[in-house]
Design a protein around this motif. Structure first.
Motif, PDB file in Angstrom:
ATOM      1  N   TYR A 111       0.833  -1.209   0.000  1.00 20.24           N
ATOM      2  CA  TYR A 111       0.000   0.000   0.000  1.00 20.24           C
ATOM      3  C   TYR A 111       0.866   1.257   0.000  1.00 20.24           C
ATOM      4  O   TYR A 111       1.991   1.239   0.481  1.00 20.24           O
ATOM      5  CB  TYR A 111      -0.880   0.047   1.250  1.00 20.24           C
ATOM      6  N   ASP A 112       0.317   2.345  -0.520  1.00 27.18           N
ATOM      7  CA  ASP A 112       0.979   3.628  -0.318  1.00 27.18           C
ATOM      8  C   ASP A 112       0.179   4.525   0.621  1.00 27.18           C
ATOM      9  O   ASP A 112       0.612   5.630   0.930  1.00 27.18           O
ATOM     10  CB  ASP A 112       1.262   4.351  -1.651  1.00 27.18           C
ATOM     11  N   ASP A 113      -0.979   4.047   1.096  1.00 27.21           N
ATOM     12  CA  ASP A 113      -1.790   4.799   2.053  1.00 27.21           C
ATOM     13  C   ASP A 113      -1.175   4.755   3.453  1.00 27.21           C
ATOM     14  O   ASP A 113      -0.363   3.882   3.767  1.00 27.21           O
ATOM     15  CB  ASP A 113      -3.204   4.203   2.149  1.00 27.21           C
ATOM     16  N   THR A 114      -1.616   5.698   4.280  1.00 25.10           N
ATOM     17  CA  THR A 114      -1.331   5.586   5.707  1.00 25.10           C
ATOM     18  C   THR A 114      -2.223   4.490   6.286  1.00 25.10           C
ATOM     19  O   THR A 114      -3.133   3.991   5.615  1.00 25.10           O
ATOM     20  CB  THR A 114      -1.607   6.920   6.428  1.00 25.10           C
ATOM     21  N   LEU A 115      -1.960   4.093   7.514  1.00 26.72           N
ATOM     22  CA  LEU A 115      -2.672   2.982   8.148  1.00 26.72           C
ATOM     23  C   LEU A 115      -4.184   3.194   8.077  1.00 26.72           C
ATOM     24  O   LEU A 115      -4.699   4.235   8.480  1.00 26.72           O
ATOM     25  CB  LEU A 115      -2.238   2.867   9.609  1.00 26.72           C
ATOM     26  N   THR A 116      -4.877   2.198   7.539  1.00 23.81           N
ATOM     27  CA  THR A 116      -6.323   2.272   7.331  1.00 23.81           C
ATOM     28  C   THR A 116      -6.943   0.929   7.701  1.00 23.81           C
ATOM     29  O   THR A 116      -6.297  -0.120   7.575  1.00 23.81           O
ATOM     30  CB  THR A 116      -6.631   2.614   5.855  1.00 23.81           C
ATOM     31  N   ILE A 138       3.859  -6.706   3.956  1.00 23.29           N
ATOM     32  CA  ILE A 138       2.885  -5.621   3.941  1.00 23.29           C
ATOM     33  C   ILE A 138       3.622  -4.297   4.127  1.00 23.29           C
ATOM     34  O   ILE A 138       4.508  -4.173   4.973  1.00 23.29           O
ATOM     35  CB  ILE A 138       1.794  -5.821   5.023  1.00 23.29           C
ATOM     36  N   THR A 139       3.282  -3.324   3.303  1.00 27.17           N
ATOM     37  CA  THR A 139       3.929  -2.009   3.293  1.00 27.17           C
ATOM     38  C   THR A 139       2.874  -0.925   3.385  1.00 27.17           C
ATOM     39  O   THR A 139       1.803  -1.042   2.773  1.00 27.17           O
ATOM     40  CB  THR A 139       4.733  -1.813   1.992  1.00 27.17           C
ATOM     41  N   ILE A 213      10.439 -11.660  10.059  1.00 31.97           N
ATOM     42  CA  ILE A 213      11.890 -11.588   9.853  1.00 31.97           C
ATOM     43  C   ILE A 213      12.305 -10.364   9.032  1.00 31.97           C
ATOM     44  O   ILE A 213      13.488 -10.037   8.978  1.00 31.97           O
ATOM     45  CB  ILE A 213      12.448 -12.864   9.178  1.00 31.97           C
ATOM     46  N   PHE A 214      11.351  -9.696   8.392  1.00 33.83           N
ATOM     47  CA  PHE A 214      11.654  -8.498   7.613  1.00 33.83           C
ATOM     48  C   PHE A 214      11.005  -7.278   8.258  1.00 33.83           C
ATOM     49  O   PHE A 214       9.828  -7.320   8.618  1.00 33.83           O
ATOM     50  CB  PHE A 214      11.137  -8.624   6.176  1.00 33.83           C
ATOM     51  N   PHE A 215      11.780  -6.218   8.392  1.00 29.38           N
ATOM     52  CA  PHE A 215      11.254  -4.972   8.953  1.00 29.38           C
ATOM     53  C   PHE A 215      12.112  -3.839   8.404  1.00 29.38           C
ATOM     54  O   PHE A 215      13.207  -3.575   8.884  1.00 29.38           O
ATOM     55  CB  PHE A 215      11.316  -5.025  10.486  1.00 29.38           C
ATOM     56  N   PHE A 216      11.610  -3.200   7.349  1.00 31.15           N
ATOM     57  CA  PHE A 216      12.361  -2.158   6.647  1.00 31.15           C
ATOM     58  C   PHE A 216      11.651  -0.815   6.739  1.00 31.15           C
ATOM     59  O   PHE A 216      10.416  -0.755   6.746  1.00 31.15           O
ATOM     60  CB  PHE A 216      12.515  -2.492   5.154  1.00 31.15           C
ATOM     61  N   THR A 217      12.430   0.247   6.789  1.00 28.95           N
ATOM     62  CA  THR A 217      11.903   1.588   6.598  1.00 28.95           C
ATOM     63  C   THR A 217      12.716   2.269   5.500  1.00 28.95           C
ATOM     64  O   THR A 217      13.892   1.971   5.314  1.00 28.95           O
ATOM     65  CB  THR A 217      11.974   2.429   7.885  1.00 28.95           C
ATOM     66  N   TYR A 218      12.076   3.147   4.779  1.00 26.78           N
ATOM     67  CA  TYR A 218      12.741   3.937   3.743  1.00 26.78           C
ATOM     68  C   TYR A 218      11.859   5.132   3.437  1.00 26.78           C
ATOM     69  O   TYR A 218      10.695   5.204   3.853  1.00 26.78           O
ATOM     70  CB  TYR A 218      12.988   3.108   2.472  1.00 26.78           C
ATOM     71  N   PRO A 223       7.579   8.676   4.190  1.00 25.62           N
ATOM     72  CA  PRO A 223       8.201   7.620   4.993  1.00 25.62           C
ATOM     73  C   PRO A 223       7.375   6.341   4.926  1.00 25.62           C
ATOM     74  O   PRO A 223       6.160   6.357   5.142  1.00 25.62           O
ATOM     75  CB  PRO A 223       8.194   8.211   6.406  1.00 25.62           C
ATOM     76  N   MET A 224       8.020   5.228   4.614  1.00 29.93           N
ATOM     77  CA  MET A 224       7.318   3.960   4.433  1.00 29.93           C
ATOM     78  C   MET A 224       7.881   2.898   5.367  1.00 29.93           C
ATOM     79  O   MET A 224       9.038   2.968   5.791  1.00 29.93           O
ATOM     80  CB  MET A 224       7.448   3.488   2.982  1.00 29.93           C
ATOM     81  N   VAL A 225       7.055   1.890   5.636  1.00 30.53           N
ATOM     82  CA  VAL A 225       7.484   0.774   6.468  1.00 30.53           C
ATOM     83  C   VAL A 225       7.003  -0.522   5.826  1.00 30.53           C
ATOM     84  O   VAL A 225       5.888  -0.594   5.306  1.00 30.53           O
ATOM     85  CB  VAL A 225       6.948   0.898   7.911  1.00 30.53           C
ATOM     86  N   THR A 226       7.870  -1.526   5.844  1.00 30.14           N
ATOM     87  CA  THR A 226       7.523  -2.862   5.340  1.00 30.14           C
ATOM     88  C   THR A 226       7.778  -3.885   6.434  1.00 30.14           C
ATOM     89  O   THR A 226       8.844  -3.894   7.050  1.00 30.14           O
ATOM     90  CB  THR A 226       8.356  -3.231   4.101  1.00 30.14           C
ATOM     91  N   ILE A 227       6.791  -4.735   6.661  1.00 30.50           N
ATOM     92  CA  ILE A 227       6.902  -5.836   7.619  1.00 30.50           C
ATOM     93  C   ILE A 227       6.663  -7.124   6.852  1.00 30.50           C
ATOM     94  O   ILE A 227       5.793  -7.184   5.969  1.00 30.50           O
ATOM     95  CB  ILE A 227       5.860  -5.703   8.757  1.00 30.50           C
TER      96      ILE A 227
END
Length: 317
Positions: A111-116, A138-139, A213-218, A223-227
């Protein structure tokens, strides 16, 4: 309005680095069997991750979900391979239309949305259906603000998300420095809730456990987050410490400490120069006289990420 009109998803340095990094991590996680998986994602009109996953991971069947019916013809025109199925619908409805969930899936709800709230609905649909050894990502945008662009408080968050609000959540958890970890906790909590119910109908040998096991920010602007993680069997868990993926330890996260993807801010000529001195031990590499003029921060980031960087680094300069 769909964000594909605002952002060319194929040329974002942070996102592009994340994609290439994930290809390496997923290939290792699958132990050479990534062709046994199907893929679900949001290809938009660019299909960047679809091209990469099909060519590099040899995934034979891919499904893209697109909610904007106004671009149906563009999506169909830009579909790069005939093994990609297009489902035009809102993500929650589209996920329910997928029939062959008895296959292992790599699912990336990018997703490119904020938390919904619909994101939690999508998690519910997916984890009711995923089988063991599937991989889930999930991003979303990591900003936690309300409709008035004010940082959430615990009360305002509870008003919007109701029972999704953990009891231990505090107002500090919504600050930008803490929001990626907060989002991670919320998503994993929802996944565990779904699996707890699902496991009641399964035998002890078939009960499932999600292993983050994956937790990325960029940040390519926003600002985005991927789990992400692996759907394991409780009674026969993969030993990640002795798994071949352990060699990527620097990029893995088994807790709430994210790996921050920060591509170096360099020109294409600098990119070519730095390439001449990798791989190398950090202490020797940083002392190389020909690259002395390049800031240390950029050199360190290049050394860490050079295998996964896009080959157009001049676009970030």
């Amino acid at each position: 309005m769909s964000s594909y009109r605002d952002v060319n998803y194929s040329i974002r340095p942070g996102k592009s680095t994340e994609r290439k990094l994930l290809v390496s991590l997923i290939r290792e996680l699958c132990e050479g069997h990534s062709a046994d998986y199907n893929y679900i994602g949001f290809g938009s009109t660019y299909f960047t991750d679809f091209k990469l996953f099909h060519k590099e991971l040899h995934i034979p069947k891919l499904i893209t979900i697109e909610k904007d019916r106004h671009i149906k013809e563009r999506v169909e025109f830009n579909r790069p391979f005939n093994c990609i199925e297009i489902i035009m619908d809102e993500s929650t409805n589209a996920l329910k239309k997928i029939s062959n969930w008895d296959q292992k899936y790599i699912t990336w709800l990018d997703y490119d949305d904020t938390l919904t709230s619909y994101m939690f609905n999508d998690i519910d649909v997916v984890f009711k259906r995923l089988v063991a050894s599937s991989i889930f990502l999930i991003t979303c945008n990591s900003i936690l603000r309300d409709e008035n662009n004010k940082q959430f408080t615990k009360n305002s968050f509870r008003q919007k998300f109701g029972t999704m609000t953990p009891i231990e959540l505090t107002n500090k958890d919504f600050a930008s420095t803490n929001s990626p970890s907060t989002i991670r906790e919320l998503f994993i909590s929802k996944i565990n809730d779904v699996l707890n119910i699902k496991n009641r109908a399964l035998s002890d040998n078939d009960k499932l456990l999600f292993r983050p096991i994956f937790f990325f920010t960029y940040a390519d602007g926003a600002p985005m987050v991927t789990i992400g993680g692996f759907l394991d069997k409780k009674n026969n868990q993969v030993d990640f410490q002795n798994h071949s993926i352990a060699k990527f330890e620097a990029f893995l996260s088994f807790n709430d400490d994210p790996y921050k993807i920060n591509p170096p801010n360099i020109t294409y000529k600098e990119y070519q120069l730095l390439n001449k001195y990798v791989p190398s031990a950090p202490n020797l590499y940083l002392k190389r006289k020909p690259i002395k003029f390049i800031p240390e921060r950029e050199k360190k980031q290049f050394l860490e990420l050079y295998k996964y960087l896009p080959n157009y680094m001049d676009v970030v300069s």
